[in-house]
Enzyme design. Sequence first.
Site, PDB file in Angstrom:
ATOM      1  N   LYS A 193      -8.511  14.186  17.646  1.00  0.00           N
ATOM      2  CA  LYS A 193      -7.329  13.437  17.218  1.00  0.00           C
ATOM      3  C   LYS A 193      -6.401  14.308  16.386  1.00  0.00           C
ATOM      4  CE  LYS A 193      -6.201  10.874  13.763  1.00  0.00           C
ATOM      5  NZ  LYS A 193      -4.770  11.220  13.690  1.00  0.00           N
ATOM      6  N   GLY A 246      -8.245  18.027   6.209  1.00  0.00           N
ATOM      7  CA  GLY A 246      -7.169  17.198   5.655  1.00  0.00           C
ATOM      8  C   GLY A 246      -7.361  16.988   4.170  1.00  0.00           C
ATOM      9  N   SER A 247      -6.916  15.848   3.689  1.00  0.00           N
ATOM     10  CA  SER A 247      -6.910  15.620   2.243  1.00  0.00           C
ATOM     11  C   SER A 247      -8.306  15.300   1.725  1.00  0.00           C
ATOM     12  CB  SER A 247      -5.961  14.462   1.909  1.00  0.00           C
ATOM     13  OG  SER A 247      -6.425  13.271   2.509  1.00  0.00           O
ATOM     14  N   GLY A 251     -11.187  12.811   3.152  1.00  0.00           N
ATOM     15  CA  GLY A 251     -12.519  13.392   3.331  1.00  0.00           C
ATOM     16  C   GLY A 251     -13.594  12.511   2.711  1.00  0.00           C
ATOM     17  N   GLU A 268     -13.122  20.229   5.660  1.00  0.00           N
ATOM     18  CA  GLU A 268     -12.318  21.332   5.133  1.00  0.00           C
ATOM     19  C   GLU A 268     -11.138  20.674   4.449  1.00  0.00           C
ATOM     20  OE1 GLU A 268      -9.929  23.824   4.244  1.00  0.00           O
ATOM     21  OE2 GLU A 268      -9.452  24.242   6.352  1.00  0.00           O
ATOM     22  N   CYS A 302      -3.847  24.981   3.243  1.00  0.00           N
ATOM     23  CA  CYS A 302      -4.962  24.550   2.380  1.00  0.00           C
ATOM     24  C   CYS A 302      -5.306  25.638   1.374  1.00  0.00           C
ATOM     25  CB  CYS A 302      -6.163  24.145   3.216  1.00  0.00           C
ATOM     26  SG  CYS A 302      -6.692  25.397   4.391  1.00  0.00           S
ATOM     27  N   GLU A 401      -3.311  19.140  -5.743  1.00  0.00           N
ATOM     28  CA  GLU A 401      -2.731  19.874  -4.617  1.00  0.00           C
ATOM     29  C   GLU A 401      -1.340  19.299  -4.320  1.00  0.00           C
ATOM     30  OE1 GLU A 401      -4.418  19.336  -0.545  1.00  0.00           O
ATOM     31  OE2 GLU A 401      -4.484  21.520  -0.529  1.00  0.00           O
TER      32      GLU A 401
HETATM   33  P1  NAI Z   1      -4.560  13.099   5.646  1.00  0.00           P
HETATM   34  O1  NAI Z   1      -5.847  13.610   5.115  1.00  0.00           O
HETATM   35  O2  NAI Z   1      -4.264  11.642   5.510  1.00  0.00           O
HETATM   36  O3  NAI Z   1      -4.442  13.453   7.230  1.00  0.00           O
HETATM   37  C1  NAI Z   1      -5.192  14.422   7.909  1.00  0.00           C
HETATM   38  C2  NAI Z   1      -5.743  13.830   9.208  1.00  0.00           C
HETATM   39  O4  NAI Z   1      -6.617  12.759   8.887  1.00  0.00           O
HETATM   40  C3  NAI Z   1      -4.697  13.239  10.140  1.00  0.00           C
HETATM   41  O5  NAI Z   1      -5.081  13.467  11.481  1.00  0.00           O
HETATM   42  C4  NAI Z   1      -4.787  11.755   9.841  1.00  0.00           C
HETATM   43  O6  NAI Z   1      -4.355  10.948  10.907  1.00  0.00           O
HETATM   44  C5  NAI Z   1      -6.265  11.586   9.608  1.00  0.00           C
HETATM   45  N1  NAI Z   1      -6.650  10.417   8.817  1.00  0.00           N
HETATM   46  C6  NAI Z   1      -5.956   9.811   7.820  1.00  0.00           C
HETATM   47  N2  NAI Z   1      -6.652   8.755   7.335  1.00  0.00           N
HETATM   48  C7  NAI Z   1      -7.809   8.686   8.043  1.00  0.00           C
HETATM   49  C8  NAI Z   1      -8.943   7.815   8.015  1.00  0.00           C
HETATM   50  N3  NAI Z   1      -9.022   6.806   7.163  1.00  0.00           N
HETATM   51  N4  NAI Z   1      -9.948   8.048   8.878  1.00  0.00           N
HETATM   52  C9  NAI Z   1      -9.900   9.082   9.743  1.00  0.00           C
HETATM   53  N5  NAI Z   1      -8.856   9.925   9.826  1.00  0.00           N
HETATM   54  C10 NAI Z   1      -7.819   9.742   8.981  1.00  0.00           C
HETATM   55  O7  NAI Z   1      -3.398  13.942   5.002  1.00  0.00           O
HETATM   56  P2  NAI Z   1      -1.861  13.513   4.811  1.00  0.00           P
HETATM   57  O8  NAI Z   1      -1.788  12.103   4.335  1.00  0.00           O
HETATM   58  O9  NAI Z   1      -1.142  13.830   6.035  1.00  0.00           O
HETATM   59  O10 NAI Z   1      -1.422  14.495   3.649  1.00  0.00           O
HETATM   60  C11 NAI Z   1      -1.707  14.164   2.295  1.00  0.00           C
HETATM   61  C12 NAI Z   1      -2.124  15.359   1.503  1.00  0.00           C
HETATM   62  O11 NAI Z   1      -3.344  15.847   2.025  1.00  0.00           O
HETATM   63  C13 NAI Z   1      -1.204  16.554   1.549  1.00  0.00           C
HETATM   64  O12 NAI Z   1      -0.166  16.453   0.637  1.00  0.00           O
HETATM   65  C14 NAI Z   1      -2.158  17.666   1.226  1.00  0.00           C
HETATM   66  O13 NAI Z   1      -2.324  17.733  -0.181  1.00  0.00           O
HETATM   67  C15 NAI Z   1      -3.455  17.236   1.838  1.00  0.00           C
HETATM   68  N6  NAI Z   1      -3.676  17.897   3.136  1.00  0.00           N
HETATM   69  C16 NAI Z   1      -4.514  18.970   3.182  1.00  0.00           C
HETATM   70  C17 NAI Z   1      -4.695  19.652   4.362  1.00  0.00           C
HETATM   71  C18 NAI Z   1      -5.590  20.841   4.438  1.00  0.00           C
HETATM   72  O14 NAI Z   1      -5.426  21.695   5.310  1.00  0.00           O
HETATM   73  N7  NAI Z   1      -6.592  20.963   3.593  1.00  0.00           N
HETATM   74  C19 NAI Z   1      -3.991  19.292   5.584  1.00  0.00           C
HETATM   75  C20 NAI Z   1      -3.164  18.103   5.451  1.00  0.00           C
HETATM   76  C21 NAI Z   1      -3.027  17.460   4.255  1.00  0.00           C
END
Ligand code: NAI
Length: 500
Positions: A193, A246-247, A251, A268, A302, A401
């Site tokens: 996804k 992701g966040s 996580g 990660e 990240c 972050e």
């Molecule tokens: P997010 O963690 O919500 O999104 C990342 C992925 O997780 C996307 O594919 C999203 O659709 C999915 N996701 C969201 N909620 C989920 C759930 N309940 N169950 C399963 N999958 C889910 O990140 P977001 O909201 O786009 O960004 C927020 C903050 O997260 C950013 O400002 C940043 O600080 C951090 N982030 C860190 C990343 C990294 O590479 N470590 C990458 C993206 C965001």
Amino acid sequence: MNAPFAAAALDQIRSELASGPRQLLIDGRFVPAASGETFDVVDPATGQVFASAASGGREDVDRAAQAARRAFDGWAATPPAQRARLLLRLADLIEAHGERIALTESLDNGMPFMMAKFAGVMGAADQLRYNAGWATKITGETVQPSAPGEWHAFTLREPVGVVGAIVPWNFPFVMSVAKIAPALAAGCTVVLKPAEQTPLTAVILGELLLEAGFPAGIVNIVTGYGETAGAAIVDHPGVDKVSFTGSTAVGKAIVRASTGNLKRVTLELGGKSPNIIFADADLSKAIPGAAMGIFGNAGQVCAAGSRLFVHEAVFDEVVEGIKERARTLKVGPGLAPGTEMGPLVSQEQLDRVLSYVESGAGEGATISVGGQRLSDQDAGYFIQPTVLTGTVSGMRVVEEEIFGPVLCAMKFGEGDDLDAVAAQANSTEYGLSSAIWTRDLSTALKLCRRLKAGTVRINGGAGVDPGLPLGGYKQSGWGRENGRAGVEAYTELKAVTVAL
Ligand code: NAI
Ligand code: MG
């Protein structure tokens, strides 16, 4: 400066994307979502909708997970050399379609075209070739048990099963590939996804998987929202492992939601990585390294070096050098020639980053350069590269972050020994990456041992290398991607004893 791509190619991509929503790849066929719903895809350089994609939900994830389950036994039994050949063929196809992938990635995410090409397309091909090598090299061990008698005992590494791979929007294409490559090498099948902000290059990946000849169901791709499609993957009883980037907040939610069948989970997550510059460092390398460590991909990385610690003797020189880079950095659309930093990915991310800058100023930090949305680019999500000084631990901008081009610059002094420097560097809940700049190898290696971080870059980094483990201490995650550990994370370990 001329654009490094053919304008006609871009026109063709735009008209293809405008022709209708991208579809889900389930069991070897492209299909709409069961609900018929779609969502819009926005160009972060303009704020305008330019494409749409199927909004997958529970039913789609269920069909995808079932297809992956049906495909699993056959794929796990496929000779490793054949799995490797398919991965290598996919790498070749990705290179052959590199311009289309990079253009689409740049439109979707906003990143500079050259970054999409090198970090995205070439990085993805590297991931596939590296992991193709592992397919034939996943082995167990023989062991001598201590029980009385004569034994033949050994371990087997077996594929963990159906993998749910959930990726973010900051490097959409390479991260999708970096998840499927080791999983497929190990003999797993996948439900992938992409993030709702950036679904487009994952769909191209699906087309190329079919063209490469991967059998139906080996990789299924469900575009959709995290709360619906993502959540459905995480609590699906037929998914054996979730690999998430992701966040940290999501996580943790994934850990809680995966207890139903006790899925294996690799995470990660975020970072707040320290970049530490000593007085004896080669500043001609450390200054640009520190600048691009936070301004690269607009800080949406990240491992971004978001906290700078500089020895007081060179603090002013370093900060002035980074500010100068911030002032001259060419900010613009990813597809404009010469762009060094693109827009942030979304309105939401822009609002988040601006509110952090405001919060920093409110808590007493000085906005030394930048800090504003770029006014002449009102339609896109552009922000100035930003340096905050006068930041101290405890401020939200230092602890959390930001995921934008915002650097917190701090000083250490003659009185601080390496333990004190390390304590400052280690003082957040994260532990993903770190950087050290000094000519004194002893200082570098002593500090390296004291840092609680999954990566330490001494006098420069090698980028993301498929052979180098990537992952975090503390709340930056669980497990490692890349390297031997990365592929073994897609296996179960079985102990076998034979009484002779
Ligand atoms: P997010 O963690 O919500 O999104 C990342 C992925 O997780 C996307 O594919 C999203 O659709 C999915 N996701 C969201 N909620 C989920 C759930 N309940 N169950 C399963 N999958 C889910 O990140 P977001 O909201 O786009 O960004 C927020 C903050 O997260 C950013 O400002 C940043 O600080 C951090 N982030 C860190 C990343 C990294 O590479 N470590 C990458 C993206 C965001
Ligand atoms: Mg989110």
